[in-house]
Motif scaffolding. Structure first.
Motif, PDB file in Angstrom:
ATOM      1  N   PRO A 251      -3.471 -10.089   1.161  1.00  0.00           N
ATOM      2  CA  PRO A 251      -2.058 -10.256   1.527  1.00  0.00           C
ATOM      3  C   PRO A 251      -1.174  -9.365   0.658  1.00  0.00           C
ATOM      4  O   PRO A 251      -1.395  -9.234  -0.542  1.00  0.00           O
ATOM      5  N   GLY A 252      -0.209  -8.705   1.285  1.00  0.00           N
ATOM      6  CA  GLY A 252       0.701  -7.832   0.555  1.00  0.00           C
ATOM      7  C   GLY A 252       0.329  -6.364   0.611  1.00  0.00           C
ATOM      8  O   GLY A 252       1.109  -5.508   0.185  1.00  0.00           O
ATOM      9  N   ASP A 253      -0.856  -6.049   1.126  1.00  0.00           N
ATOM     10  CA  ASP A 253      -1.236  -4.641   1.247  1.00  0.00           C
ATOM     11  C   ASP A 253      -0.322  -3.919   2.236  1.00  0.00           C
ATOM     12  O   ASP A 253       0.234  -4.526   3.153  1.00  0.00           O
ATOM     13  N   LEU A 254      -0.201  -2.608   2.061  1.00  0.00           N
ATOM     14  CA  LEU A 254       0.579  -1.793   2.986  1.00  0.00           C
ATOM     15  C   LEU A 254      -0.264  -1.507   4.222  1.00  0.00           C
ATOM     16  O   LEU A 254      -1.384  -1.003   4.119  1.00  0.00           O
ATOM     17  N   GLY A 255       0.245  -1.817   5.382  1.00  0.00           N
ATOM     18  CA  GLY A 255      -0.503  -1.567   6.609  1.00  0.00           C
ATOM     19  C   GLY A 255      -1.686  -2.510   6.751  1.00  0.00           C
ATOM     20  O   GLY A 255      -1.887  -3.430   5.965  1.00  0.00           O
ATOM     21  N   PRO A 258      -9.231  -1.944   7.808  1.00  0.00           N
ATOM     22  CA  PRO A 258     -10.123  -1.847   8.958  1.00  0.00           C
ATOM     23  C   PRO A 258     -10.750  -3.175   9.363  1.00  0.00           C
ATOM     24  O   PRO A 258     -11.248  -3.309  10.470  1.00  0.00           O
ATOM     25  N   PHE A 259     -10.745  -4.160   8.468  1.00  0.00           N
ATOM     26  CA  PHE A 259     -11.334  -5.464   8.773  1.00  0.00           C
ATOM     27  C   PHE A 259     -10.581  -6.523   7.972  1.00  0.00           C
ATOM     28  O   PHE A 259     -10.694  -6.585   6.747  1.00  0.00           O
ATOM     29  N   PRO A 260      -9.781  -7.358   8.641  1.00  0.00           N
ATOM     30  CA  PRO A 260      -8.847  -8.243   7.934  1.00  0.00           C
ATOM     31  C   PRO A 260      -9.429  -9.517   7.342  1.00  0.00           C
ATOM     32  O   PRO A 260      -8.724 -10.252   6.656  1.00  0.00           O
ATOM     33  N   ALA A 261     -10.709  -9.817   7.568  1.00  0.00           N
ATOM     34  CA  ALA A 261     -11.272 -11.103   7.146  1.00  0.00           C
ATOM     35  C   ALA A 261     -11.043 -11.432   5.666  1.00  0.00           C
ATOM     36  O   ALA A 261     -10.763 -12.590   5.338  1.00  0.00           O
ATOM     37  N   PRO A 262     -11.176 -10.477   4.727  1.00  0.00           N
ATOM     38  CA  PRO A 262     -10.998 -10.843   3.311  1.00  0.00           C
ATOM     39  C   PRO A 262      -9.601 -11.343   2.948  1.00  0.00           C
ATOM     40  O   PRO A 262      -9.393 -11.797   1.815  1.00  0.00           O
ATOM     41  N   THR A 269     -10.300 -12.280  -4.901  1.00  0.00           N
ATOM     42  CA  THR A 269      -9.396 -11.140  -4.972  1.00  0.00           C
ATOM     43  C   THR A 269     -10.196  -9.892  -5.333  1.00  0.00           C
ATOM     44  O   THR A 269     -11.353  -9.973  -5.753  1.00  0.00           O
ATOM     45  N   ARG A 270      -9.568  -8.739  -5.197  1.00  0.00           N
ATOM     46  CA  ARG A 270     -10.250  -7.511  -5.600  1.00  0.00           C
ATOM     47  C   ARG A 270     -10.545  -7.520  -7.101  1.00  0.00           C
ATOM     48  O   ARG A 270     -11.601  -7.051  -7.539  1.00  0.00           O
ATOM     49  N   ALA A 271      -9.638  -8.075  -7.887  1.00  0.00           N
ATOM     50  CA  ALA A 271      -9.871  -8.149  -9.336  1.00  0.00           C
ATOM     51  C   ALA A 271     -11.069  -9.043  -9.650  1.00  0.00           C
ATOM     52  O   ALA A 271     -11.854  -8.758 -10.565  1.00  0.00           O
ATOM     53  N   GLU A 272     -11.242 -10.119  -8.884  1.00  0.00           N
ATOM     54  CA  GLU A 272     -12.388 -11.014  -9.105  1.00  0.00           C
ATOM     55  C   GLU A 272     -13.703 -10.328  -8.726  1.00  0.00           C
ATOM     56  O   GLU A 272     -14.717 -10.484  -9.420  1.00  0.00           O
ATOM     57  N   LEU A 273     -13.691  -9.574  -7.635  1.00  0.00           N
ATOM     58  CA  LEU A 273     -14.886  -8.823  -7.262  1.00  0.00           C
ATOM     59  C   LEU A 273     -15.269  -7.828  -8.357  1.00  0.00           C
ATOM     60  O   LEU A 273     -16.431  -7.739  -8.770  1.00  0.00           O
ATOM     61  N   LEU A 329      -5.237   3.125  12.225  1.00  0.00           N
ATOM     62  CA  LEU A 329      -5.131   2.564  10.892  1.00  0.00           C
ATOM     63  C   LEU A 329      -4.877   3.626   9.821  1.00  0.00           C
ATOM     64  O   LEU A 329      -4.596   3.285   8.678  1.00  0.00           O
ATOM     65  N   LEU A 330      -5.002   4.899  10.199  1.00  0.00           N
ATOM     66  CA  LEU A 330      -4.949   5.957   9.194  1.00  0.00           C
ATOM     67  C   LEU A 330      -3.660   5.958   8.367  1.00  0.00           C
ATOM     68  O   LEU A 330      -3.733   6.013   7.130  1.00  0.00           O
ATOM     69  N   PRO A 331      -2.466   5.881   8.955  1.00  0.00           N
ATOM     70  CA  PRO A 331      -1.257   5.925   8.133  1.00  0.00           C
ATOM     71  C   PRO A 331      -1.185   4.803   7.097  1.00  0.00           C
ATOM     72  O   PRO A 331      -0.819   5.036   5.936  1.00  0.00           O
ATOM     73  N   GLY A 332      -1.561   3.577   7.498  1.00  0.00           N
ATOM     74  CA  GLY A 332      -1.518   2.451   6.560  1.00  0.00           C
ATOM     75  C   GLY A 332      -2.511   2.598   5.430  1.00  0.00           C
ATOM     76  O   GLY A 332      -2.220   2.286   4.272  1.00  0.00           O
ATOM     77  N   LEU A 333      -3.717   3.089   5.741  1.00  0.00           N
ATOM     78  CA  LEU A 333      -4.733   3.286   4.712  1.00  0.00           C
ATOM     79  C   LEU A 333      -4.293   4.343   3.702  1.00  0.00           C
ATOM     80  O   LEU A 333      -4.491   4.188   2.486  1.00  0.00           O
ATOM     81  N   ILE A 334      -3.692   5.418   4.189  1.00  0.00           N
ATOM     82  CA  ILE A 334      -3.229   6.462   3.272  1.00  0.00           C
ATOM     83  C   ILE A 334      -2.077   5.956   2.408  1.00  0.00           C
ATOM     84  O   ILE A 334      -2.030   6.232   1.197  1.00  0.00           O
ATOM     85  N   ARG A 335      -1.170   5.172   2.980  1.00  0.00           N
ATOM     86  CA  ARG A 335      -0.077   4.604   2.177  1.00  0.00           C
ATOM     87  C   ARG A 335      -0.621   3.672   1.101  1.00  0.00           C
ATOM     88  O   ARG A 335      -0.145   3.670  -0.041  1.00  0.00           O
ATOM     89  N   GLN A 336      -1.627   2.864   1.453  1.00  0.00           N
ATOM     90  CA  GLN A 336      -2.221   1.958   0.477  1.00  0.00           C
ATOM     91  C   GLN A 336      -2.921   2.745  -0.632  1.00  0.00           C
ATOM     92  O   GLN A 336      -2.844   2.394  -1.810  1.00  0.00           O
ATOM     93  N   ALA A 337      -3.601   3.821  -0.263  1.00  0.00           N
ATOM     94  CA  ALA A 337      -4.269   4.665  -1.260  1.00  0.00           C
ATOM     95  C   ALA A 337      -3.251   5.284  -2.212  1.00  0.00           C
ATOM     96  O   ALA A 337      -3.488   5.369  -3.430  1.00  0.00           O
TER      97      ALA A 337
END
Length: 346
Positions: A251-255, A258-262, A269-273, A329-337
């Protein structure tokens, strides 16, 4: 009579091949496409006694150079069979033109859960989601423990600096697959190139490690098989961890990812992983933001490659998502990167 609805294989010729392998398969064999079809094509094979196997072949249509190499994937899976990495067993391989127009690999069937639809993840309890996420991180540690010389995988790929190699490769993939001009893709590549971290070790790298590419127990406490090794190479282990984070939207990511399940409650969270992986391996993961941003950039380019194949071959060929061209999904992924890179000061 060959089935006209079965895209990618001649079921009559392939049945004849399988029946001659000495597997005690009983005719007739039934073939069914499974999976989302954005990687190598996968088929479930069931014989008259209910015994199951799995077939793999490259996608239908024009392919980028070095992509979807089933023969190479066969080599990797065969080498990993005696290791602690959970993989399907390899039974046979053929590129005989009398059987197939593309390389085919036959594998054992691994029973379990593939979280390839959000509905599968929704059916899990929050506790099972939490276990599954952390088990995913721990299993990645097993991949990076593989002894390259003992398995014969030390000659799989170059031993040169991995990050620079990846950026060069995926720049070429972008040039070969782009369907429009997106200056931000090239700008991010320049930025990553200027921020390449020092490579301290060389390990096996899966190259596409994420939730959709594993078979797990429904309790979430076991990964029974890691799938889709076609992008496997040698390089920096943090590349795999960064890719896992790139496929782990929150939650809170830009865009959209590719797979919203997480995003669902319970998934770590990504920090926990990252923390679980670091505790399991003892590795310094301070360079992880670079690999996370690179992972997002690569996923965007992979998506563009799928889009290119859909444009080149047309809809309804059996290997593309019918809604692919309407879902960009490309624009959102690039913004998040870009955000990940900004926060890390890259």
């Amino acid at each position: 009579m060959k089935s006209p609805d079965l895209v990618g294989i001649d079921d009559i010729a392939v049945e004849r091949w399988i029946l001659a392998l000495g597997l005690e398969a009983r005719a007739p064999l039934r073939f069914e496409r499974v999976g989302n079809g954005r990687s190598n094509l996968t088929y479930l094979v069931t014989d008259a006694a209910g015994t199951r196997w799995v077939l793999r072949r490259p996608p239908v249509g024009p392919l980028l150079p070095s992509a979807h190499d089933v023969k190479r994937e066969h080599r990797i899976l065969s080498a990993l069979d005696p290791t602690a990495v959970p993989t399907p067993g390899v039974l046979a391989f053929t590129d005989d033109p009398d059987v197939t127009d593309a390389p085919l690999m036959l594998m054992t069937f691994v029973d379990g859960m593939v979280v390839d639809e959000v509905s599968v993840a929704q059916a899990l309890s929050p506790e099972a989601r939490a276990r599954l996420g952390l088990t995913l991180a721990r299993t990645l540690a097993r991949v990076h423990e593989v002894d390259l010389k003992e398995t014969g995988l030390d000659t799989l790929a170059s031993h040169g600096p991995y990050a620079a190699r990846q950026i060069r490769r995926w720049r070429r993939q972008w040039e070969g697959s782009r369907t429009r001009e997106v200056p931000a893709v090239d700008a991010l590549a320049d930025r990553l190139e200027a921020a390449v971290p020092e490579q301290r070790e060389l390990t096996l790298v899966h190259g596409d490690y994420h939730l959709l590419n594993v078979i797990a127990s429904e309790s979430g406490d076991e990964i029974r098989a890691v799938l889709d090794w076609e992008l496997c190479t040698l390089g920096d282990p943090l590349a795999d961890l960064g890719a896992l984070l790139a496929y782990w939207p929150r939650p809170g990511d830009l865009g959209e990812g590719p797979f919203p399940a997480p995003r669902l409650q319970g998934f770590p969270t990504r920090a926990e992983l990252a923390g679980c992986y670091a505790a399991e391996t003892g590795r310094d993961i301070s360079a992880l933001p670079f690999w996370h941003a690179l992972g997002l950039w690569k996923i965007a380019i992979i998506g563009e490659g799928v889009r290119r194949r859909a444009l080149d071959t047309g809809r309804g060929t059996g290997h593309d998502d019918p809604d692919l061209l309407a879902t960009d999904l490309l624009p959102g992924l690039i913004r998040q990167a870009e955000l990940v890179a900004d926060e890390a000061g890259l």
